[in-house]
Design a protein around this motif. Structure first.
Motif, short mmCIF file in Angstrom:
data_model
loop_
_atom_site.label_atom_id
_atom_site.label_comp_id
_atom_site.label_asym_id
_atom_site.label_seq_id
_atom_site.Cartn_x
_atom_site.Cartn_y
_atom_site.Cartn_z
N ASP A 154 0.82 -1.21 0.00
CA ASP A 154 0.00 0.00 0.00
C ASP A 154 0.85 1.26 0.00
O ASP A 154 0.45 2.28 -0.57
CB ASP A 154 -0.92 0.00 1.23
N SER A 155 2.01 1.19 0.62
CA SER A 155 2.85 2.39 0.75
C SER A 155 3.41 2.87 -0.59
O SER A 155 3.84 4.03 -0.69
CB SER A 155 4.00 2.11 1.72
N VAL A 156 3.43 2.02 -1.60
CA VAL A 156 4.01 2.41 -2.89
C VAL A 156 2.99 2.39 -4.02
O VAL A 156 3.29 2.80 -5.15
CB VAL A 156 5.21 1.53 -3.27
N LYS A 157 1.79 1.91 -3.74
CA LYS A 157 0.77 1.78 -4.79
C LYS A 157 0.48 3.15 -5.40
O LYS A 157 0.29 4.14 -4.71
CB LYS A 157 -0.50 1.18 -4.19
N GLY A 158 0.46 3.19 -6.73
CA GLY A 158 0.22 4.44 -7.43
C GLY A 158 1.47 5.25 -7.71
O GLY A 158 1.44 6.20 -8.50
N ARG A 159 2.59 4.89 -7.07
CA ARG A 159 3.85 5.59 -7.30
C ARG A 159 4.90 4.70 -7.94
O ARG A 159 5.73 5.17 -8.73
CB ARG A 159 4.41 6.13 -5.98
N PHE A 160 4.89 3.42 -7.62
CA PHE A 160 5.86 2.47 -8.16
C PHE A 160 5.17 1.54 -9.15
O PHE A 160 4.00 1.19 -8.98
CB PHE A 160 6.46 1.62 -7.04
N THR A 161 5.94 1.13 -10.16
CA THR A 161 5.43 0.17 -11.15
C THR A 161 6.45 -0.92 -11.36
O THR A 161 7.59 -0.64 -11.73
CB THR A 161 5.14 0.87 -12.49
N ILE A 162 6.04 -2.16 -11.11
CA ILE A 162 6.91 -3.30 -11.35
C ILE A 162 6.55 -3.90 -12.70
O ILE A 162 5.37 -3.96 -13.07
CB ILE A 162 6.82 -4.34 -10.21
N SER A 163 7.54 -4.31 -13.46
CA SER A 163 7.29 -4.87 -14.78
C SER A 163 8.32 -5.94 -15.09
O SER A 163 9.32 -6.08 -14.39
CB SER A 163 7.31 -3.78 -15.85
N ARG A 164 8.03 -6.67 -16.16
CA ARG A 164 8.91 -7.77 -16.52
C ARG A 164 8.82 -7.94 -18.02
O ARG A 164 7.73 -8.17 -18.56
CB ARG A 164 8.46 -9.03 -15.79
N ASP A 165 9.95 -7.88 -18.72
CA ASP A 165 9.87 -7.99 -20.17
C ASP A 165 10.26 -9.37 -20.66
O ASP A 165 10.06 -9.70 -21.81
CB ASP A 165 10.70 -6.91 -20.85
#
Length: 122
Positions: free
Chosen positions: A63-74
């Protein structure tokens, strides 16, 4: 064995952005489909930040990073963490890790990188 190598940490002002990368190698990394990012601030316990499945379609965030951080994987080997609108409280050593579950618990991650420092100045 699985080896994980993080990169991309550094010093940034509050409100800025950083992008962390994690590269996996080793014969068996495909056996650990969930790629996670966790962090440890000075004097605090290690905490969960985000995790994503091998196909990159199921991210999950603290919750502390939701909306600010994005995790992805290519692809199966690389995981990225885009960190925007950084706050001083995001200052920590950030670790990537791999496991077989979508989990927020440290003990569910089998392999860990060495960590990269992220410092956010106010």
């Amino acid at each position: 064995q699985v080896q994980l190598q993080e990169s991309g940490g550094g010093l940034v002002q509050a409100g800025g952005s950083l992008r962390l990368s994690c590269a996996a190698s080793g014969r068996t990394f495909n056996n650990y489909p969930w790629g996670g990012c966790l962090r440890q601030a000075p004097g605090k316990e290690r905490e969960f930040v985000a995790v994503i499945n091998q196909g990159g379609s199921w991210p999950y965030y603290a919750d502390s990073v939701k909306g600010r951080f994005t995790i992805s994987r290519d692809n199966a080997e690389k995981v990225y963490l885009q960190m925007d609108t950084l706050k001083p409280e995001d200052t920590a050593v950030y670790f990537c890790a791999m496991g077989v579950l979508r989990s927020t618990r440290m003990n569910d991650y089998h392999y860990w990188g060495q960590g990269t420092q992220v410092t956010v100045s106010s």
